[in-house]
Scaffold this motif. Structure first.
Motif, PDB file in Angstrom:
ATOM      1  N   ARG A 267      -6.047   4.843  14.919  1.00  0.00           N
ATOM      2  CA  ARG A 267      -6.589   4.354  13.563  1.00  0.00           C
ATOM      3  C   ARG A 267      -7.135   5.959  12.938  1.00  0.00           C
ATOM      4  N   ASN A 268      -7.589   6.729  13.625  1.00  0.00           N
ATOM      5  CA  ASN A 268      -8.485   7.424  12.950  1.00  0.00           C
ATOM      6  C   ASN A 268      -7.308   8.585  12.455  1.00  0.00           C
ATOM      7  N   TRP A 269      -6.218   8.795  12.503  1.00  0.00           N
ATOM      8  CA  TRP A 269      -4.987   9.471  11.947  1.00  0.00           C
ATOM      9  C   TRP A 269      -4.560   8.611  10.987  1.00  0.00           C
ATOM     10  N   ALA A 270      -4.325   7.119  11.114  1.00  0.00           N
ATOM     11  CA  ALA A 270      -4.276   6.335   9.971  1.00  0.00           C
ATOM     12  C   ALA A 270      -5.217   6.990   8.529  1.00  0.00           C
ATOM     13  N   LEU A 271      -6.459   6.768   8.359  1.00  0.00           N
ATOM     14  CA  LEU A 271      -7.111   6.209   7.881  1.00  0.00           C
ATOM     15  C   LEU A 271      -7.784   7.739   7.324  1.00  0.00           C
ATOM     16  N   ASN A 272      -7.355   8.708   8.338  1.00  0.00           N
ATOM     17  CA  ASN A 272      -8.546   9.592   7.704  1.00  0.00           C
ATOM     18  C   ASN A 272      -7.431  11.671   8.110  1.00  0.00           C
ATOM     19  N   GLU A 273      -6.507  11.474   8.703  1.00  0.00           N
ATOM     20  CA  GLU A 273      -5.753  12.637   8.544  1.00  0.00           C
ATOM     21  C   GLU A 273      -4.384  12.693   7.794  1.00  0.00           C
ATOM     22  N   HIS A 274      -3.573  11.186   7.652  1.00  0.00           N
ATOM     23  CA  HIS A 274      -3.182  11.398   7.300  1.00  0.00           C
ATOM     24  C   HIS A 274      -2.551  11.017   5.541  1.00  0.00           C
ATOM     25  N   PRO A 275      -3.304  11.002   4.847  1.00  0.00           N
ATOM     26  CA  PRO A 275      -3.665  10.609   3.224  1.00  0.00           C
ATOM     27  C   PRO A 275      -3.987  11.299   2.848  1.00  0.00           C
ATOM     28  N   PRO A 276      -4.473  12.786   2.780  1.00  0.00           N
ATOM     29  CA  PRO A 276      -4.205  14.094   2.671  1.00  0.00           C
ATOM     30  C   PRO A 276      -3.496  14.412   2.449  1.00  0.00           C
ATOM     31  N   LEU A 277      -2.115  14.459   2.972  1.00  0.00           N
ATOM     32  CA  LEU A 277      -0.367  14.751   2.841  1.00  0.00           C
ATOM     33  C   LEU A 277       0.344  14.033   1.961  1.00  0.00           C
ATOM     34  N   ALA A 278       0.023  12.397   1.883  1.00  0.00           N
ATOM     35  CA  ALA A 278       0.361  11.505   1.495  1.00  0.00           C
ATOM     36  C   ALA A 278      -0.143  11.896  -0.315  1.00  0.00           C
ATOM     37  N   GLU A 279      -1.568  12.641  -0.045  1.00  0.00           N
ATOM     38  CA  GLU A 279      -1.986  12.606  -1.362  1.00  0.00           C
ATOM     39  C   GLU A 279      -1.254  13.561  -2.923  1.00  0.00           C
ATOM     40  N   LYS A 280      -0.477  14.354  -1.768  1.00  0.00           N
ATOM     41  CA  LYS A 280       0.366  14.886  -2.251  1.00  0.00           C
ATOM     42  C   LYS A 280       1.744  14.645  -3.044  1.00  0.00           C
ATOM     43  N   LEU A 281       2.362  13.928  -2.723  1.00  0.00           N
ATOM     44  CA  LEU A 281       3.494  13.664  -2.818  1.00  0.00           C
ATOM     45  C   LEU A 281       3.582  13.849  -4.528  1.00  0.00           C
ATOM     46  N   PRO A 282       4.337  14.039  -5.526  1.00  0.00           N
ATOM     47  CA  PRO A 282       4.900  13.974  -7.074  1.00  0.00           C
ATOM     48  C   PRO A 282       5.692  12.203  -6.961  1.00  0.00           C
ATOM     49  N   GLY A 283       5.238  12.187  -7.992  1.00  0.00           N
ATOM     50  CA  GLY A 283       5.500  11.077  -8.141  1.00  0.00           C
ATOM     51  C   GLY A 283       4.722   9.666  -7.631  1.00  0.00           C
TER      52      GLY A 283
END
Length: 103
Positions: A20-36
């Motif tokens: 839950r911590n990974w999904a809500l806090n750790e992973h989103p900053p990586l996803a936010e960098k996706l172009p488009g």
């Protein structure tokens, strides 16, 4: 607009709280960098359910399939994909055209 829903089950040995911590806090900053990337949501159950086949569902929006492929072909996309693969024992990507009925 293409909507991609990724249904994820956490890796064996990973606690619900860790996932839950990974999904809500750790992973989103990586996803936010996706172009488009036009939109992003992460959905995690409020309580652990051992009978559930999935532990999280992410939602991502792209202009089209070409945009999705281009995003995941970048270094940022490869990093996000590797991070998800490192935390999920299974991922199923459901791609759809979203129709908002009430919204």
């Amino acid at each position: 607009m293409l909507k991609v829903m990724s249904l994820m089950k956490r890796k064996e040995g990973m606690s619900y709280d860790e996932f839950r911590n990974w999904a809500l806090n750790e992973h989103p900053p990586l996803a936010e960098k996706l172009p488009g990337l036009r939109g992003y949501r992460m959905n995690v159950p409020v309580a652990e359910n051992p009978d559930s086949p999935y532990d999280a569902i992410s939602e991502m929006w792209f202009d089209d399939e070409a945009g999705r492929l281009a995003a995941f072909g970048t270094d940022a996309g490869k990093a996000a994909g590797a991070d998800a693969a490192g935390h999920a024992s299974s991922r199923f990507h459901f791609m759809a055209e979203e129709k908002v009925v009430i919204g």
